[in-house]
Design a protein around this motif. Structure first.
Motif, mmCIF file in Angstrom:
data_model
loop_
_atom_site.group_PDB
_atom_site.id
_atom_site.type_symbol
_atom_site.label_atom_id
_atom_site.label_comp_id
_atom_site.label_asym_id
_atom_site.label_seq_id
_atom_site.Cartn_x
_atom_site.Cartn_y
_atom_site.Cartn_z
ATOM 1 N N LEU A 124 -2.929 -45.977 55.074
ATOM 2 C CA LEU A 124 -3.789 -47.150 54.902
ATOM 3 C C LEU A 124 -3.510 -47.849 53.577
ATOM 4 O O LEU A 124 -3.433 -49.079 53.514
ATOM 5 C CB LEU A 124 -5.254 -46.724 54.973
ATOM 6 N N ILE A 125 -3.370 -47.081 52.523
ATOM 7 C CA ILE A 125 -3.185 -47.693 51.218
ATOM 8 C C ILE A 125 -1.838 -48.394 51.131
ATOM 9 O O ILE A 125 -1.701 -49.443 50.485
ATOM 10 C CB ILE A 125 -3.339 -46.633 50.098
ATOM 11 N N ASP A 126 -0.800 -47.848 51.805
ATOM 12 C CA ASP A 126 0.497 -48.527 51.821
ATOM 13 C C ASP A 126 0.407 -49.847 52.580
ATOM 14 O O ASP A 126 0.989 -50.856 52.158
ATOM 15 C CB ASP A 126 1.553 -47.621 52.457
ATOM 16 N N THR A 139 0.014 -48.940 43.247
ATOM 17 C CA THR A 139 -0.625 -48.446 44.462
ATOM 18 C C THR A 139 -0.613 -46.931 44.422
ATOM 19 O O THR A 139 0.459 -46.312 44.411
ATOM 20 C CB THR A 139 0.112 -48.948 45.714
ATOM 21 N N LEU A 140 -1.779 -46.323 44.400
ATOM 22 C CA LEU A 140 -1.894 -44.865 44.371
ATOM 23 C C LEU A 140 -2.122 -44.355 45.782
ATOM 24 O O LEU A 140 -2.960 -44.890 46.520
ATOM 25 C CB LEU A 140 -3.047 -44.437 43.468
ATOM 26 N N ALA A 141 -1.375 -43.327 46.159
ATOM 27 C CA ALA A 141 -1.486 -42.747 47.499
ATOM 28 C C ALA A 141 -1.218 -41.258 47.408
ATOM 29 O O ALA A 141 -0.541 -40.779 46.497
ATOM 30 C CB ALA A 141 -0.505 -43.413 48.468
ATOM 31 N N GLU A 142 -1.764 -40.542 48.380
ATOM 32 C CA GLU A 142 -1.568 -39.094 48.418
ATOM 33 C C GLU A 142 -0.265 -38.766 49.123
ATOM 34 O O GLU A 142 0.104 -39.409 50.122
ATOM 35 C CB GLU A 142 -2.740 -38.426 49.118
ATOM 36 N N THR A 152 4.640 -48.105 43.591
ATOM 37 C CA THR A 152 3.794 -47.155 44.320
ATOM 38 C C THR A 152 3.947 -45.782 43.691
ATOM 39 O O THR A 152 5.078 -45.347 43.417
ATOM 40 C CB THR A 152 4.183 -47.101 45.802
ATOM 41 N N VAL A 153 2.831 -45.109 43.454
ATOM 42 C CA VAL A 153 2.829 -43.748 42.917
ATOM 43 C C VAL A 153 2.159 -42.848 43.941
ATOM 44 O O VAL A 153 1.021 -43.104 44.345
ATOM 45 C CB VAL A 153 2.103 -43.681 41.560
ATOM 46 N N LYS A 154 2.866 -41.821 44.375
ATOM 47 C CA LYS A 154 2.333 -40.871 45.342
ATOM 48 C C LYS A 154 2.335 -39.476 44.731
ATOM 49 O O LYS A 154 3.217 -39.134 43.932
ATOM 50 C CB LYS A 154 3.169 -40.877 46.622
ATOM 51 N N GLU A 170 -4.641 -57.801 60.089
ATOM 52 C CA GLU A 170 -5.143 -57.304 61.368
ATOM 53 C C GLU A 170 -4.646 -55.888 61.635
ATOM 54 O O GLU A 170 -5.393 -55.036 62.136
ATOM 55 C CB GLU A 170 -4.705 -58.244 62.488
ATOM 56 N N GLU A 171 -3.391 -55.617 61.297
ATOM 57 C CA GLU A 171 -2.868 -54.266 61.470
ATOM 58 C C GLU A 171 -3.622 -53.276 60.598
ATOM 59 O O GLU A 171 -3.971 -52.165 61.027
ATOM 60 C CB GLU A 171 -1.374 -54.261 61.112
ATOM 61 N N PHE A 172 -3.922 -53.680 59.363
ATOM 62 C CA PHE A 172 -4.667 -52.808 58.465
ATOM 63 C C PHE A 172 -6.092 -52.569 58.980
ATOM 64 O O PHE A 172 -6.602 -51.444 58.929
ATOM 65 C CB PHE A 172 -4.697 -53.425 57.065
#
Length: 967
Positions: A270-272, A336-339, A391-393, A957-959
């Motif tokens: 979702l965050i991406d 953008t922070l993501a797991e 992006t940081v994961k 819309e996709e999100f």
């Protein structure tokens, strides 16, 4: 009654039908044997109709035609019997024939279907049989159980984590209940502030014994200390359990990733997806012309207040460059922070992943960030609006999107641009003015609060504090410098007029550049555990401290804002898309909306097609173009430096000698280079003419004209002829000029014509010069009401004297003698015309040139019929035709040079030009600014905006669909 007992049919291929019938006449009891040979159009034709009539009808018709009579009652009975027999026989044969035919047809269809089936014998070899098949099935079942056990998390680890968590939770609950009971037993509440303590002291002074009051105060402080220690201990255990959980989750994600990567592409998180939407908006709204209202976390603060360190603490990596008091953040940085299973960072426009667990990769990442920031600043600016996206994961990272902005400054230095302060204020206000943006307001705790610039800006954009989170940094320094009461007011929202959703205190390091995030977090934890300001005096609650609590609070607020506002923003973009599509249909109803990239690709194809067409030009056309261009380049030198000096030498031998010398010098030095120059200009001219003809096509699109012209000009500017072509041409031209003999009458006539055309061209140019020098003629002056100037009248007088000299000496030399000059001057003086010798020489040159060219033209006419005399007498010919031979040699040089240049164009130069054009197109395709400059107009701009809005709306819309599925 008729009884038919014999009926014989005989047929032949090309003869009439013969039939014989024997009939018994019952009434006369006689046997009548009737044999008839019918005509082709008589009774035989009636017999041929038996396919369309019944048999008995035919017999009746035949008997009546022959005059036979049969009684009516006998005829009726006989016809009845015949019908019965015929029906029975017909039914039998129909049934039998149908059965046989149907069986044969069915058998044939079965064979055809059987032959059409594929050969399935390979299955017997491929599939195991009997015991082998049973063993294979058993092996598959065992393998499935092994894979299942490998993927599942060890239940012992899972049970151990759950047991520890339950144990600590029950222990903490019991201790908390004991503390509450003890407080109730004493009948007092927990004291948290100085005002409460002072009030209890006042109560004690009113009637409570001092020893009991002191004892009560001691119990309260002990209980508060114990609660704080329990809270810290409980938080440490939670962090330990979370760390174990992250490790287990990391193992699970690795196994899951390895398992599913081979099957299908991993679905975006979702965050991406949300970050991609923000990236599209960043490119769409670079000039702040449209304020999008999508949520994001905006990190604002004064310069060097520690906002970048706060962001690094949330990202758990030191990803930004450091500077001592220097402005390092020069452009917005969207993080953008993501797991994820691995702690990595990646820029939006590159494929490289930086391993944040390796110091070398961290150093490379910081250098790349600094390089991108400095590269984004152009035109003497200090800050830029261009967004740097990364992006940081990593395991345990909170999902959110943060934007780090340049720090707000109050004073500019000499090395900054004059508009730096205003640019930073404008940029900060723009990001904070988004009504759905979460403002992370960073305040330096080590400086006086009155020196803060950021709080006023935040209060202007969010006066009610509904989307602001206040963060006090460097509280380890504030403990030594600031008054505890002042810090309490800051963190309770009572010092600044601004309001916020929450107030947090963090420690972002010890001022050491080499400290890792783990070391900084450990230092922060130790500080809040041992600090007198934040621990023993109860200034703030435990949930208001540490970067971890701050990260959780920001992430929760971010996703709450996203869920509340995302559909409204999607509807807004949907309305914008509808308006743009309506405008497009009204203005360009028959065209598809094509952006700059698509238009550029189309123009690129058309340009390359024209290059292909260039190689398909006929050899004759190339020869004509190259010949014309060569003579255009060489004619002036031939006339001025070769022909005229040699022709004015006075003798034929001198003419030939001078011509040979000058032609050889010319061929060794300037001629090859001039020839290459002429070839290049001819190639350029043909290519441009092809492009111009393409503009006249019925399907031509003028939106490409500016781009095509720029590409062609740049390619032509870069292209140069091969160097070795000059050396090759020099050899060819020297060998050609060595030939001095005209071989046949055709070449002679062509040389004469070439000479005449060249002389006539020079005559036209000379007449134009004379017209400018001497003025218009009488008729022109009369018709156009013009008059002669004084200089033109003077030159006309000089010309009259010079014409007399040429009339008396037709073969006059190119120059005037001193006596002739003196004579002309004296004659003009008698007419009151004063001129000097230079003036006379200037007038003499074009006059003599015209005289000489007229004589040359006359000699060319005389030489037209002198070829055979030339072949017999050669150089001793009575008619002087050396100039014809000269122009024949020049013509031959032009022919061989044009042929060589044509071969070079077709074999080499056209392909080299194609490569240059492709290189220019590739360079232009990567230059967005140049494409925007060359592809312009309302159609292009409207299509670009429509495509961008459509992409944003589709991604939104996709999100939203993915977000609803997650709910």
């Amino acid at each position: 009654m008729l009884r038919i007992y014999q009926n014989t049919y005989r047929r032949t291929a090309r003869k009439a039908v013969v039939y014989s019938t024997k009939v018994i006449c019952c009434n006369h009891s006689t046997l009548c044997n009737i044999t008839r040979q019918p005509r082709r159009n008589g009774a035989g034709a009636q017999w041929e109709q038996h396919h369309s009539r019944s048999h008995e009808q035919f017999l009746l018709a035949g008997n009546q035609a022959r005059g036979w009579t049969i009684p009516p009652h006998s005829r009726g009975y006989g016809m009845f019997v015949v019908r019965i027999l015929k029906g029975a026989l017909k039914l039998r044969y129909l049934v039998l024939g149908g059965a046989i035919g149907g069986g044969v047809s069915l058998s044939k269809k079965y064979e055809e279907w059987k032959e059409g089936l594929p050969d399935m014998k390979w299955l017997e070899v491929a599939l195991p049989q009997g015991e082998r098949w049973s063993q294979f099935s058993q092996n598959l079942i065992e393998m499935g159980s092994v894979v299942k056990n490998a993927i599942d998390i060890d239940p012992r680890l899972k049970q151990l984590g759950e047991d520890k968590l339950s144990e600590w939770r029950s222990w903490f609950d019991s201790r908390l209940d004991d503390a509450i009971e003890a407080a109730d037993y004493q009948g007092n509440q927990i004291v948290e502030t100085k005002e409460d303590i002072r009030s209890k002291t006042t109560v004690a002074a009113l009637g409570i014994p001092a020893d009991e009051s002191q004892k009560l105060q001691s119990q309260v402080e002990t209980l508060q200390t114990e609660i704080m220690n329990v809270q810290i201990k409980y938080q440490k255990e939670l962090e330990k359990m979370e760390k174990e959980n992250r490790e287990l989750r990391q193992q699970y994600l690795i196994l899951k990733t390895n398992k599913k990567t081979t099957a299908k592409r991993i679905k975006k998180s979702l965050i991406d997806m949300y970050s991609e939407v923000l990236d599209e908006l960043s490119g769409y709204d670079t000039g702040y012309t449209m304020a999008d209202h999508l949520p994001r976390v905006v990190v604002v603060g004064d310069q060097s207040s520690g906002k970048t360190s706060v962001l690094e603490s949330i990202a758990k990596a030191r990803i930004f460059p450091r500077g001592s008091g220097e402005m390092m953040t020069r452009a917005p940085v969207k993080v953008t922070l993501a797991e994820g299973p691995y702690h990595v960072a990646q820029f939006r426009d590159t494929d490289r992943e930086y391993d944040l667990t390796k110091e070398s990769d961290l150093a490379d990442l910081r250098r790349e960030v600094e390089f991108r920031m400095r590269a984004s600043v152009r035109g003497g600016k200090t800050v830029s609006n261009e967004v740097i996206a990364m992006t940081v994961k990593g395991p345990g990272l909170q999902r959110m999107v943060l934007v780090d902005l340049p720090g707000i400054i109050s004073t500019m230095t000499v090395d900054m641009a004059s508009d730096t302060k205003d640019s930073i204020h404008q940029m900060t206000k723009h990001y904070m003015s988004n009504p759905n943006a979460i403002i992370l307001c960073i305040q330096d705790g080590s400086v006086d609060a009155e020196r803060s610039n950021v709080t006023d800006l935040v209060m202007q954009c969010d006066p009610l504090g509904r989307r602001t989170i206040f963060v006090l940094t460097k509280v380890d320094l504030a403990e030594e410098l600031a008054d505890p009461e002042r810090i309490r007011k800051i963190l309770s929202g009572k010092l600044f007029p601004m309001k916020a959703l929450g107030y947090y205190a963090v420690v972002t390091g010890r001022g050491r550049k080499d400290d890792s995030i783990d070391a900084i977090r450990q230092y922060e934890e130790d500080f809040f555990k041992n600090s007198k300001l934040f621990h023993r005096r109860g200034v703030i609650m435990p949930h208001q401290v540490t970067s971890r609590n701050l990260s959780l609070a920001v992430s929760d607020r971010f996703w709450k804002m996203v869920r509340e506002t995302i559909e409204q923003q999607a509807d807004a973009f949907k309305a914008t898309r509808f308006n743009l599509e309506t405008e497009w249909k009204n203005n360009f109803p028959r065209l598809r909306e094509s952006g700059r990239d698509e238009l550029f690709d189309k123009a690129k194809g058309e340009i390359l097609d024209e290059v292909v067409t260039l190689s398909q030009i006929s050899a004759k056309k190339w020869d004509d173009a190259l010949t014309a261009k060569l003579w255009e380049k060489l004619s002036n030198y031939v006339f001025e430096n070769v022909y005229l000096p040699a022709a004015q030498s006075g003798s034929q031998n001198s003419f030939n000698t001078m011509v040979d010398i000058k032609l050889r010098q010319w061929a060794e030095q300037a001629l090859p280079a001039k020839s290459v120059e002429a070839g290049w200009e001819a190639l350029q001219q043909e290519f441009i003419s092809l492009m111009e003809r393409a503009k006249k096509a019925h399907d031509h699109d003028n939106v490409f004209d500016q781009l095509k012209a720029a590409v062609v000009d740049e390619a032509i500017r870069r292209h140069s002829w091969e160097d070795k072509a000059i050396d090759m041409l020099r050899v060819i031209q020297l060998n050609t000029l060595e030939d001095r003999f005209v071989h046949d009458k055709t070449e002679w006539d062509q040389a004469v014509k070439f000479l005449e055309n060249s002389v006539n061209t020079k005559l036209v140019q000379t007449d134009e010069t004379l017209s400018q020098m001497f003025g218009p003629g009488p008729w022109t002056r009369f018709a156009h009401w013009k008059s002669l100037t004084q200089d033109q009248q003077k030159r006309r007088s000089v010309k009259g004297e010079l014409d007399k000299i040429l009339k008396n000496d037709v073969k006059h030399l190119p120059s005037l003698s001193y006596d002739e000059l003196t004579t002309v001057r004296k004659n003009l003086q008698r007419d009151n015309v004063e001129v000097d010798t230079d003036y006379i020489r200037q007038t003499w040159f074009p006059v003599y040139r015209k005289h000489f060219l007229q004589q040359a033209l006359q000699r060319a006419k005389e030489c037209r019929k002198a070829y055979y005399l030339y072949t017999q007498q050669g150089a001793e010919c009575e008619v002087s035709c050396s100039d014809v031979v000269l122009f024949w040699r020049i013509q031959q040089v032009i022919k061989v040079t044009g042929n060589a240049l044509r071969q070079q164009v077709i074999n080499r130069e056209a392909r080299r030009l194609d490569k240059e054009i492709k290189a220019v197109l590739d360079e232009f395709s990567d230059d967005e600014e140049r494409k925007a400059h060359l592809l312009t107009g309302k159609r292009v701009q409207l299509a670009e905006e429509l495509i961008k809005v459509r992409q944003i709306q589709e991604k939104l819309e996709e999100f939203i669909n993915s977000l609803n599925q997650e709910k």
